[in-house]
Design an enzyme around this catalytic site. Structure first.
Site: not given
Lengths: 457, 545
Positions: B68, B198, B99, B65
């Site tokens: 994230a 992003h 991550r 999503c």
């Protein structure tokens, strides 16, 4: 220092959670749903949750974890996710052909107020659910309780499938709670040894410990069947292992289907396993075979053989309430000292229970429900411990404070074995003690001066 | 399966048909547009792919999503920011250390990476609103840590209940005076994938951080490395090479990054873009506002690394730099070539499939080709058409209803600091010599004709592709890893690197060659059947000798 910003001085926090000792409801529901035969868990929310939950379970088990999602967009988030779920049900049955879809929700669909039951009824009416297939659902709002609550909610949805015929079938329902697949297998083995016919639900054994054969089965052999769940209303009684994980479903069966229930602690350690076996033989009216007493005797033997190393050792332990209660009792019973006990899961009863277990012992226990690992670390900084017991996130404290860590609980992301070798029952007790001993003795071997370095311990 | 002979050869059209066969008609029509047979070869019209569209419910997507994409990917790696997730506990928990953005805390030692901060919203926060709790959480974080910056990330319910996180952030920033507090409206339901996150992250980082540090940065040949997240130490390896070459890296967005790096990014003279998808927005904004041009680079693969270094040297056009870059390449390559030559004897002709987020499915093609391996199928979870087909398609892209509400910010040339790094004439000369500015060709042109390109691959299609094309290695993420391996096909995670790495740069190439060699030649893939399963029928009774 990894956690270099954690100060020794403890200040009360009211709003900021740091390094949680819990996660959110839906992952528990997803794990529980995987314990149904032929079941695809479905996350009714935006797809990020589903990706995160699948990833977390996969990292823990190193096994495929399939689950689908309604993939909410902004439009669905405002106007409701009915169309998404209807489409999803159709696509899932067409493409993946599960026997069951077990739907859980997220903070998104719960906040907007999607009505799962109404959507399922509509899907049924519109013929989206093929003949003989099942869709179950459980509300799992992430802003209530923890992953344990989500597990419990999905297990309750399983119980709600019960269709009592009015005639008892001579079986005992066992709700194992959130334990590993191997623990579920061990509970079945113990029940088999005692000679009691059981229905275990959920049952992830065979599913999250599948072999590598060159064939991928999205739905491996294993899991409780829908038929078995329907018949759990005809059982003689239900043993719910763990108040937080299992009691709701058992009490529902009690009040709605007249299946009486007993809520027990999860069978970690000597006393909790004793109570489990004792209740099992009592409700079934059978004699416990010597093979079980033999396993028990081996555990007692190990405790006596190595007691000197356990005695007085201070332990910090965190995780989920049901597991912590039995484990603390076990530690106390071998004269270890669970001095710091933290769960992220809310529940006042938890603190009272831990205090009761530690009452009269030669140490003071600091216990917190709705606590976090940041607080526990601060306690450790103020007065250290000999051993940490908890999930992989404890490795940061372990390294900073130079304390051995027993990985136990969820999630374990950096070691293997936890899904193959049980920690419930007497055998599980042996394994737990072996692991604790190995950690303490490795530490002793590392730290002893050359002159005191011994071959025989 | 890896050991079975490939008896049947399917045509690409047959494969596509097979992938679509089982779907309900509406789904088949949709998926048909996201699965293409590559024709992007010279002298042919490249075909279009549909990408960055909503996920089909129930299809078992690999996607995540917006939260994230924003918190997990872009801001997560910045060590001296306290990142507070405003939401129930899950989002913060799952993005806690999962991550592998490696971090060097540096001399100041400020590093919040091992911590997870959350407002842990409860039902009363959903009912009465969570703004007060958020403000209190920010205050507690400030009192405990006194960080340079505190970033707030919205999760699904925050948008629905109407918490104004930006107002809270602004108020707290003003109250503290010495701590930058800013917020990201990265609710999980926005857009259709991580990609929206992003974009949201780019906008806010540019608005609240870039340009904050006005003091010029020392160093020669100053660049920014955009879209490199230091997974498994990739960024460390690239920085090692930059240092050898005498290139100064002002800011990495955002592996091993710090507040000051973001704040000083405008001092660089060139932006180099690794992951186009996640950071092209910042690259464009840095050019518009400060006049810093950007070029696409790729440090995955030894040849790609050499090529990218030469591009940087060419841009600066300095003899000393050009010589140093050549010297470094000459120094580093012999080891790489030796390992490649050895590994190639065992990997030549083998095949790979890659389905990774938004850039690696392209970048890693270089590494595989250095081993003599072919990429027979690839795709992105959340790439846009420009990542597949090249940026020339951007003017034709239509923003659909699902992505329309992702904020676009207007950036204009800065009155005081806009400074074109090259004259128009210099830029033209560089372009004529082959350096492409503000351009990315996409993945498709580097794929062979007839390969299968799939956008937003799902579980069903993954299995089908493996069954039909029997690759020697399949690359994707943790969710896909074990189902593929159950089929007897080695699976390499190209998000987490399976705890390995670095794979970038020269040393990374060596690591990757060795890792793939290990995987495709492991003995384990021959153990799937027990002896009694391979020969189940007893033909004679056993006679004890």
């Amino acid at each position: 220092m990894l956690l270099r910003h954690t100060p020794t001085e403890v200040k009360e926090r009211k709003a900021l959670m740091i390094n949680p000792a819990k996660t959110c409801q839906p992952i528990g529901a997803m794990y529980a749903a995987l314990g149904i035969h032929g079941c695809l868990p479905h996350s009714h929310g935006s797809q990020g949750c589903c990706a995160y939950h699948r990833s977390a379970l996969t990292r823990h088990y190193k096994e495929p974890v399939s689950a689908s999602t309604s993939s909410f967009t902004e439009g669905a988030s405002v106007f409701g996710g009915q169309a998404n779920l209807m489409q999803a049900i159709d696509n899932i049955f067409t493409v993946y052909e599960p026997e069951v879809i077990a739907v859980h929700t997220t903070c998104l669909s719960e906040t907007i107020g999607d009505d799962l039951k109404q959507i399922r009824d509509r899907a049924q009416k519109e013929g989206k659910i093929p003949e003989g297939k099942t869709v179950i659902g459980a509300p799992t709002p992430s802003y209530v309780g923890s992953h344990v609550t989500g597990f419990s909610n999905m297990v309750k949805a399983m119980a709600e499938l019960a269709e009592p015929s009015g005639k008892k079938n001579g079986k005992v329902n066992i709700i194992p709670g959130w334990v590993e697949p191997c623990d579920m297998a061990e509970i079945k083995r113990l029940a088999g040894m005692v000679g009691v016919a059981i229905t275990l639900f959920p049952d992830t054994s065979g599913i999250l410990d599948a072999p590598l054969t060159g064939e991928y089965k999205m739905f491996p052999d294993g899991g409780v069947t829908i038929d078995e769940l329907k018949k759990c209303g005809d059982a003689m009684g239900t043993l719910a292992l763990g108040e937080w994980c299992s009691a709701d479903a058992a009490r529902w069966l009690d009040s709605k289907c007249k299946v009486p229930c007993t809520v027990l602690d999860m069978p970690f350690g000597l006393a909790a396993t004793d109570r489990f076996i004792d209740v099992l033989r009592t409700v079934a009216g059978v004699t416990v075979p010597d093979t079980v007493a033999h396993e028990r005797g081996q555990l007692v033997d190990l405790i006596s053989d190595m007691h000197q190393y356990f005695y007085g050792k201070r332990v910090a332990i965190w995780g989920d309430p049901d597991q912590l209660i039995s484990m603390c009792e076990f530690l106390v019973s071998i004269d270890m000292q669970p001095v710091y006990v933290v769960t992220g899961t809310p529940g006042k009863k938890f603190e009272a229970r831990i205090k009761e277990i530690c009452a009269g012992q030669p140490f003071e226990v600091k216990v917190k429900a709705k606590g976090d690992m940041f607080l526990m670390h601060q306690w450790i900084k103020n007065e250290s411990v000999d051993l940490l017991i908890g999930n992989s996130y404890g490795k940061y404290i372990a390294r900073d404070e130079d304390i051995p860590l027993l990985r136990w609980g969820f999630p374990i992301l950096d070691r293997q074995g936890h899904q193959y070798f049980p920690t419930v029952g007497y055998k599980g007790g042996l394994r737990l003690l072996e692991k604790i001993l190995n950690l303490l003795l490795d530490r002793k071997d590392r730290d002893d001066p050359e002159t005191g370095f011994e071959l025989v311990l | 399966m890896a050991k079975t002979k490939k008896l049947v050869q399917f045509t690409p059209t047959e494969i596509k048909d097979e992938l679509l066969k089982k779907y309900p008609p509406k789904v088949a029509r949709k998926r048909a547009k996201q699965i293409m047979i590559n024709e992007a070869q010279e002298n042919e019209t490249p075909s279009e792919i549909v990408a960055n569209v909503r996920t089909i419910p129930g299809i078992i997507t690999m996607r995540g999503c917006t939260y994230a994409g924003c918190k997990g990917v872009i801001l997560g790696p910045t060590r001296d920011l306290v990142n507070i997730t405003h939401g129930p506990i899950g989002c913060g928990f799952y993005s806690w250390l999962t991550r592998r953005n490696q971090t060097d805390p540096g001399p100041d030692g400020e590093n919040y990476m091992p911590y997870c901060f959350s407002t842990d919203m409860q039902d009363q926060d959903i009912i009465f609103g969570g703004e007060k709790k958020l403000a209190a959480a920010i205050q507690e974080a400030y009192d405990l840590f006194h960080p340079k910056g505190i970033a707030i990330f919205a999760t699904c319910p925050v948008g629905l209940i109407g918490d104004d996180i930006h107002a809270v952030a602004k108020k707290m920033k003003a109250k503290f005076g010495d701590c930058n507090v800013f917020a990201f409206s990265c609710e999980g339901y926005k857009g259709v994938s991580q990609s929206a996150g992003h974009h949201i992250a780019n906008n806010q980082v540019f608005t609240h951080l870039v340009g904050e540090n006005e003091k010029p940065k020392e160093g020669e040949f100053k660049i920014n490395l955009l879209g490199e997240y230091n997974i498994g130490g990739d960024g460390f390896e690239i920085d090692r090479i930059f240092k050898l070459c005498g290139i100064t890296n002002i800011a990495t967005f955002s592996g091993n990054s710090s507040y000051d790096q973001f704040a000083s990014a405008q001092h660089a003279d060139l932006n180099t873009v690794m992951c186009h998808r996640s950071i092209n927005y910042v690259a464009d904004m840095l050019e518009t506002k400060y006049g810093i041009p950007w070029i696409k680079v790729n440090f995955i693969g030894a040849n790609a690394t050499a090529k990218s270094l030469r591009k940087i040297a060419e841009y600066f056009g300095d003899k000393k730099l050009i010589d140093r870059v050549e010297a470094v390449i000459a120094e580093e390559m012999p080891e790489v070539e030796a390992v490649a030559a050895d590994v190639r004897t065992r990997t030549e002709g083998k095949t790979a499939m890659m389905f990774v987020g938004g850039s690696r499915a392209h970048h890693y093609g270089e590494l595989f080709s250095e081993m003599g391996m072919k990429t027979i199928s690839a795709g992105y979870e959340f790439g846009h058409r420009d990542d597949y087909e090249g940026r020339q398609v951007i003017p034709n892209l239509k923003v659909d209803a699902d992505s329309r509400n992702i904020e676009e910010i207007e950036v204009v040339a800065d009155d005081k600091y806009y400074n074109p790094r090259k004259t128009p004439g210099e830029m033209q000369a560089l372009e004529e010599s082959g350096l492409k500015f503000k351009h990315y060709d996409g993945m498709n042109p580097d794929m062979d004709k007839g390969t299968i390109i799939v956008d937003d691959l799902n579980q069903y299609e993954a299995e089908k592709l493996v069954e039909l094309l029997k690759p020697d290695v399949f690359c994707a993420g943790i969710k896909e890893k074990y189902s593929i391996q159950k089929l007897g096909v080695p699976m390499k995670q190209l998000h987490s690197y399976d705890s390995g790495g670095p794979y970038a740069g020269f040393k990374g190439a060596v690591n990757f060659y060795q890792e793939i060699d290990r995987l495709v030649n492991s003995k384990v893939w021959s153990y799937m059947k027990a002896p009694w399963q391979e020969n189940p029928e007893l033909t004679a009774t056993f006679v004890w000798e």
